[in-house]
Scaffold this active site. Structure first.
Site, mmCIF file in Angstrom:
data_model
loop_
_atom_site.group_PDB
_atom_site.id
_atom_site.type_symbol
_atom_site.label_atom_id
_atom_site.label_comp_id
_atom_site.label_asym_id
_atom_site.label_seq_id
_atom_site.Cartn_x
_atom_site.Cartn_y
_atom_site.Cartn_z
ATOM 1 N N ASP A 1 -24.316 -6.451 27.108
ATOM 2 C CA ASP A 1 -24.779 -5.240 26.427
ATOM 3 C C ASP A 1 -24.620 -3.971 27.276
ATOM 4 O O ASP A 1 -25.580 -3.235 27.522
ATOM 5 C CB ASP A 1 -26.249 -5.388 25.968
ATOM 6 N N GLN B 1 -23.551 -5.462 15.401
ATOM 7 C CA GLN B 1 -23.273 -6.894 15.528
ATOM 8 C C GLN B 1 -23.201 -7.489 14.131
ATOM 9 O O GLN B 1 -24.131 -7.311 13.330
ATOM 10 C CB GLN B 1 -24.386 -7.577 16.332
ATOM 11 N N ASP C 1 -27.961 -6.198 16.270
ATOM 12 C CA ASP C 1 -28.062 -4.927 17.018
ATOM 13 C C ASP C 1 -27.150 -3.791 16.541
ATOM 14 O O ASP C 1 -25.965 -4.014 16.292
ATOM 15 C CB ASP C 1 -27.659 -5.134 18.485
ATOM 16 N N SER D 1 -22.895 -7.028 22.032
ATOM 17 C CA SER D 1 -23.300 -5.619 21.985
ATOM 18 C C SER D 1 -22.693 -4.758 23.088
ATOM 19 O O SER D 1 -22.342 -5.254 24.161
ATOM 20 C CB SER D 1 -24.822 -5.518 22.042
HETATM 21 C C1 FRU Z 1 -29.708 -8.817 21.240
HETATM 22 C C2 FRU Z 1 -28.512 -9.721 21.497
HETATM 23 C C3 FRU Z 1 -27.635 -9.138 22.595
HETATM 24 C C4 FRU Z 1 -26.290 -9.717 22.296
HETATM 25 C C5 FRU Z 1 -26.288 -9.766 20.790
HETATM 26 C C6 FRU Z 1 -25.530 -10.934 20.214
HETATM 27 O O1 FRU Z 1 -30.252 -8.954 19.982
HETATM 28 O O2 FRU Z 1 -28.948 -11.025 21.833
HETATM 29 O O3 FRU Z 1 -28.103 -9.402 23.890
HETATM 30 O O4 FRU Z 1 -25.255 -8.928 22.793
HETATM 31 O O5 FRU Z 1 -27.637 -9.809 20.376
HETATM 32 O O6 FRU Z 1 -25.334 -10.806 18.842
#
Ligand code: FRU
Length: 496
Positions: A172, A62, A46, A112
């Site tokens: 998130d 990420q 993300d 995130s």
């Molecule tokens: C979305 C997600 C988020 C989380 C992140 C982990 O793609 O699953 O919900 O914060 O990726 O890397």
């Protein structure tokens, strides 16, 4: 706010050195993209913390600096003056505290989140995740004065558990300002349906829970990741990335936000992009007042053939979110992308009879190009197909087919014969056109973004065709058509 911490500083340093080291392995990798954002090496998913802060665009993401697979999550970081040329920065956040780190546990990290400007401070709010712990997800804050090195708040977490009736999936956070208050939505679920709890604060550190801004309908997935609630013109929009939604994966709803009651009421719902490789879209408002969206140009279901090259994951091109007169969402590539154009060529008035094809390959253009095609549909039948074949092999057997189906009124991208490591699939989206159709394509080494020139429909896919598949053809099937114009540019390589 009181900040920590030596451990974090060390972990950031270590992770940044690791990326520097792995970068050397990646430099000559064959699928590296030319103008789509990627990490120097390692895994990304993300986009996080998108913001323009004191004139500079920041893109966090990420990131696993230690390998090309998902792993302990860090926040990678890059800055830009124009959304196109990105300069890599040291890793911004590394797992280091009991709420985002646990020795021996790989399913941990700084998940995130988002960024806001708090005066001169660049303020981050993210999810601390430790799988197996209870609660496993909390919201945490970090801040920086130089926009490069971040310290975590010493009294983290700022939200230490989800409200009782919500699931333990609680991540998130997206923060924005309205009428003198800070607001936050978090991705979660209630009774097996996606939900976005809303929070309110005066100082970004003390948050009050205001109920759910919205809950999913039966068919909208069992958990909503990466929510983003924002004002747009006289409306508000809510983007969510639903898990296990049968007919969608990243939706945008336009509607009304009632801040007194803390409720968002959707009036329309749309899949943002009908391609396979689009997830976790996030937006921000820049200093020109534009609402800009960037998404991860992959999904959790995607194959990642570049893992063997030491990297995985990329971002879409930045797209401006606008509403048309009917309050429908459209996405337009940001005009800054035009700065990448060179070697312009235009072919006009190409007439194709039924079942004919015309080669429009440009030998001076490699894998990264932009194409604008205007079809005149006035003399076209109301059935058949018109379109282009891209990345066609010399023997013609391998190709990616982009076409408009006049009978079903659908824009289609067919990768079933693409070959190489491309995931074979057919993506369709309804599109009602009458007298003409203008398509725009952004091709890069291993991606293809197809859109209607007005930004109504988008299909984004990763294309891992053989790199010597380079031919381009216009074609018809069962109808004739006049192609008014085919404009092409090669697009410069700006990403390392
Ligand atoms: C979305 C997600 C988020 C989380 C992140 C982990 O793609 O699953 O919900 O914060 O990726 O890397």
């Amino acid at each position: 706010m009181k900040l920590t911490n030596e451990t974090h500083e060390q972990k950031v340093k270590q992770a940044t050195q690791e990326v520097e080291f792995r970068k050397k392995q990646v430099v000559d990798a064959r699928y590296r993209l030319n103008y789509h954002f990627m990490a120097p090496a390692g895994w990304i998913n993300d986009p996080n913390g998108l913001i323009q802060h004191k004139g500079t665009y920041h893109l966090f993401y990420q990131h696993n600096p230690y390998g090309a697979d998902w792993g302990p999550m860090h926040w990678g970081h890059a800055v830009s003056k124009d959304l196109i040329h990105w300069e890599h920065q040291p890793v911004a956040l590394a797992p280091s505290e009991e709420y985002d780190f646990e020795e021996e546990n790989q399913d941990i990290g700084c998940f995130s989140g988002s960024a806001v400007s708090k005066g001169d401070e660049l303020f981050l709010i993210y999810t601390g995740h430790v799988e197996g712990k209870s609660p496993k997800e909390v919201q945490a804050a970090a801040s920086s004065l130089d926009g490069i090195y971040f310290n975590k708040y010493s009294e983290n977490p700022v939200i230490e558990k989800p409200p009782e009736h919500l699931s333990q999936d609680f991540r998130d956070p997206k923060v924005w300002r309205h009428n003198g208050y800070w607001y936050m939505v978090v991705g979660s679920s209630v009774s097996g349906k996606g939900a976005v709890p809303l929070y309110k604060s005066q100082d970004l550190l003390n948050w009050s829970y205001e109920g759910e801004a919205l809950e999913a309908t039966e068919s909208q997935g069992d958990m909503w990741e990466c929510p983003d609630l924002f004002p747009i013109e006289d409306k508000h929009a809510l983007i969510v990335s639903p898990m296990n939604m049968s007919n969608g994966k990243n939706i945008i709803m336009v509607g009304e936000m009632n801040y007194e009651e803390g409720k968002f009421t959707p009036e329309s719902v749309k899949e943002i992009d009908n391609g396979n490789d689009f997830y976790a879209a996030q937006t921000f408002e820049d200093e020109q007042g534009r609402r800009i969206l960037i998404a991860w140009m992959d999904t959790w279901q995607t194959d990642f053939p570049t893992k063997s090259e030491g990297w995985a994951g990329a971002m879409t091109i930045p797209r401006q979110v606008v509403l048309d007169d009917n309050r429908q969402v459209k996405l337009l590539p940001v005009p800054e992308l035009q700065g990448l154009r060179e070697n312009y060529q235009c072919r006009e008035k190409v007439h194709l009879n039924s079942n004919e094809d015309v080669d429009v390959t440009r030998d001076d253009v490699d894998h990264s190009f932009e194409m604008l095609i205007d079809f005149d549909l006035k003399d076209t039948e109301s059935y058949g197909k018109i379109g282009m074949e891209l990345r066609v092999s010399n023997d013609g057997t391998e190709k990616v087919i982009v076409y408009y189906d006049l009978k079903t009124k659908e824009l289609v991208v067919d990768t079933t014969a693409a070959g190489g490591d491309t995931h074979p699939d057919i993506n369709r989206t309804k599109l009602d056109v009458t007298d003409n159709l203008s398509l725009r394509l952004f091709m890069d080494t291993c991606s293809l973004e197809v859109l209607t020139a007005d930004g109504e429909a988008w299909i984004t896919n990763r294309i891992y065709s053989a790199l010597d598949n380079k031919r381009t053809r216009l074609f018809t099937e069962g109808t004739r058509v006049t192609v008014d114009k085919v404009e092409t540019w090669s697009l410069k390589k700006v990403i390392e």
